[in-house]
Design a protein around this motif. Sequence first.
Motif: not given
Length: 230
Positions: A166, A25, A27
């Motif tokens: 995100e 991820t 973000s």
Amino acid sequence: MTISMPLFLAACDDDPVEPTSEPLTISGTVLDSNQEPVAEALILLDLEFHFAQRPASMIEFALAEPGQVVVEEVSWCRDEIFRTRELDLPSGTHFIEVGGEDAEGRQLTDQPLWIRLTTSAGVDERPLVLLRNSGESGGDYGQWDHAFVLDHVRIQARTDAEGKFEIVNPCLGFGEDLVVEVEDGPDIPQGRFAWRVRTWVYHPSYPGGTPGPWTEVDPTNGCQVDVELR
């Protein structure tokens, strides 16, 4: 079939860590100069590519007999076909340029692709790195206007009311090996994608795009990128 690209990849260090199979991820948060969150900002990702010159990426292949060739430009994760072309070609050697646009004419951001060729002899799939946005400005996309962003650039994410975004499992090939042929520049037969990424942020209330910092991506935890939109 060979693929010739007048570019080379940024050399990574010798980190032996393999890409994780867990979700990765990226973000972050976008704030204005008063440290207030910016909602509905558009987020793109930029890999740390180095290149010998601005390339016109060409695919070279040979046909033993005349026939139809289907050329597909496929995302690195093979989850999206950006563009498909059907060509009727004579026998012999052919060169096809990869233009950097999807089927709707939107400009693709810099990224690795798979080029899939289907002929009467079967299917051949090869890697290619697309560098269309780099120009001569050190990899910068430059100043954007709203219409260009909405019509031609593939948006990775949008910020929410708190200015947060995100991106889960971005299809960018972090840590992958890639063998290329170099027409101009140092002879680097094999390289790995660098574990560095930066965001580009655009919002119609601000002039042009704003780059975030280059950020190291942890192969297991991703990264957090905070950008101040001026």
